[in-house]
Design an enzyme around this catalytic site. Sequence first.
Site, PDB file in Angstrom:
ATOM      1  N   SER A   1       0.788  -1.235   0.000  1.00  0.00           N
ATOM      2  CA  SER A   1       0.000   0.000   0.000  1.00  0.00           C
ATOM      3  C   SER A   1       0.817   1.281   0.000  1.00  0.00           C
ATOM      4  O   SER A   1       0.319   2.337  -0.379  1.00  0.00           O
ATOM      5  CB  SER A   1      -0.908   0.010   1.227  1.00  0.00           C
ATOM      6  OG  SER A   1      -0.145  -0.233   2.389  1.00  0.00           O
TER       7      SER A   1
ATOM      8  N   GLY B   1      -5.262   3.311 -16.352  1.00  0.00           N
ATOM      9  CA  GLY B   1      -5.736   2.115 -17.074  1.00  0.00           C
ATOM     10  C   GLY B   1      -5.295   0.812 -16.431  1.00  0.00           C
ATOM     11  O   GLY B   1      -5.495  -0.264 -17.006  1.00  0.00           O
TER      12      GLY B   1
ATOM     13  N   ASN C   1       6.207  -8.181   0.877  1.00  0.00           N
ATOM     14  CA  ASN C   1       6.960  -6.965   1.236  1.00  0.00           C
ATOM     15  C   ASN C   1       6.809  -6.572   2.705  1.00  0.00           C
ATOM     16  O   ASN C   1       7.466  -5.648   3.170  1.00  0.00           O
ATOM     17  CB  ASN C   1       6.454  -5.830   0.326  1.00  0.00           C
ATOM     18  CG  ASN C   1       7.029  -4.480   0.694  1.00  0.00           C
ATOM     19  OD1 ASN C   1       8.231  -4.253   0.562  1.00  0.00           O
ATOM     20  ND2 ASN C   1       6.190  -3.573   1.182  1.00  0.00           N
TER      21      ASN C   1
ATOM     22  N   SER D   1      16.260  -7.451   3.832  1.00  0.00           N
ATOM     23  CA  SER D   1      16.920  -6.223   4.301  1.00  0.00           C
ATOM     24  C   SER D   1      18.429  -6.418   4.263  1.00  0.00           C
ATOM     25  O   SER D   1      18.934  -7.527   4.510  1.00  0.00           O
ATOM     26  CB  SER D   1      16.503  -5.900   5.741  1.00  0.00           C
ATOM     27  OG  SER D   1      17.332  -4.883   6.256  1.00  0.00           O
TER      28      SER D   1
ATOM     29  N   TYR E   1      14.527  -8.025  14.145  1.00  0.00           N
ATOM     30  CA  TYR E   1      14.370  -7.669  12.725  1.00  0.00           C
ATOM     31  C   TYR E   1      15.435  -8.390  11.886  1.00  0.00           C
ATOM     32  O   TYR E   1      15.117  -9.052  10.885  1.00  0.00           O
ATOM     33  CB  TYR E   1      14.497  -6.149  12.578  1.00  0.00           C
ATOM     34  CG  TYR E   1      14.356  -5.616  11.178  1.00  0.00           C
ATOM     35  CD1 TYR E   1      13.104  -5.540  10.572  1.00  0.00           C
ATOM     36  CD2 TYR E   1      15.466  -5.155  10.468  1.00  0.00           C
ATOM     37  CE1 TYR E   1      12.967  -5.019   9.291  1.00  0.00           C
ATOM     38  CE2 TYR E   1      15.344  -4.632   9.194  1.00  0.00           C
ATOM     39  CZ  TYR E   1      14.092  -4.563   8.603  1.00  0.00           C
ATOM     40  OH  TYR E   1      13.960  -4.056   7.332  1.00  0.00           O
TER      41      TYR E   1
ATOM     42  N   ALA F   1      17.178 -11.036  12.590  1.00  0.00           N
ATOM     43  CA  ALA F   1      16.980 -12.492  12.609  1.00  0.00           C
ATOM     44  C   ALA F   1      15.814 -12.895  11.704  1.00  0.00           C
ATOM     45  O   ALA F   1      15.908 -13.866  10.946  1.00  0.00           O
ATOM     46  CB  ALA F   1      16.728 -12.962  14.041  1.00  0.00           C
TER      47      ALA F   1
END
Length: 257
Positions: A17, A60, A96, A148, A161, A163
């Site tokens: 988003s 479109g 993501n 990452s 994070y 790990a």
Amino acid sequence: MLTIDLKDSVTLVVGGSRGIGGAITQALAAAGATVTFTHTGAAQRQDQVAALVTAIRKEGGRVEAVALDACDAQRTASVVDALARESGRIDLLVHNVGQNAARPAEQVTDEDWTRFLDINLTSAFNSVRAVLPHMVKARYGRIILIGSSAVYSGGGGAIDYAAGKAGLTGMMMYLCREYARKGILTNIIHPCVIETNLLRERYRDGAARQKLVAQIPVGRLGKPEDIAGLVAYLASPWGDYICGQSVLLDGGRTFFQ
Ligand SMILES: NC(=O)c1ccc[n+]([C@@H]2O[C@H](COP(=O)([O-])OP(=O)(O)OC[C@H]3O[C@@H](n4cnc5c(N)ncnc54)[C@H](OP(=O)(O)O)[C@@H]3O)[C@@H](O)[C@H]2O)c1
């Protein structure tokens, strides 16, 4: 002329988003894919979600937004199954979702550890497990995980994070070994210093920002579109021989600062 044509590709972007995910959603739709993207459904972000849908449709593009807590395995499976039922298949999954909170390891509670591993690792397992039966049946699929640079550098400031994101690399390797022969190709992109709200909040003052840019050999921060372009390439026929790869998209910062 090299074009990226994703016409007829049924695509799911989990966490698509805003920021990097928003750019991925836009790029894939611009390349002709039919994109379903998920967001958390947070009330304060409804306008942003609606604006993304409107902008894509104005050009479109074909896009749908679905509220999903990606840590909820059952709901993830039902979103995926509904999409496969309506579209006949799922060609591409981009996962993501990610969240980080920098603090020393000694301050990470048991609850934190579970929660951040859920968000950064288990959510990807939920998405992957849900799409695999549909991709196996079609003998075709592309899976792109967003990791990452913390996996290489230990950066990002959080043990849970780093790990969780490292776990995604193992997941990608497994998927390549076990599913490439079934037509499903998996890769992971590791971003670093991409200019999103997340990064803007972390480096608010000009001096900290300048210091950061000085560490990047390419001489600028990354843009969400830098990641989105590679996702579109990997998803297209140009990526048909790329599998099991970890691509560090960092302007050279991790190894050459
Ligand atoms: N920016 C960087 O420099 C950088 C560096 C390294 C890695 N990354 C990774 O790249 C990815 C995108 O980063 P970003 O900076 O674009 O982050 P962001 O702006 O915070 O966007 C995160 C996206 O994930 C969604 N999301 C978060 N938790 C979710 C959940 N439980 N269920 C479903 N969706 C959820 C958000 O939806 P809502 O909009 O509804 O909240 C949003 O679409 C993340 O995995 C991040 O770890 C980024």
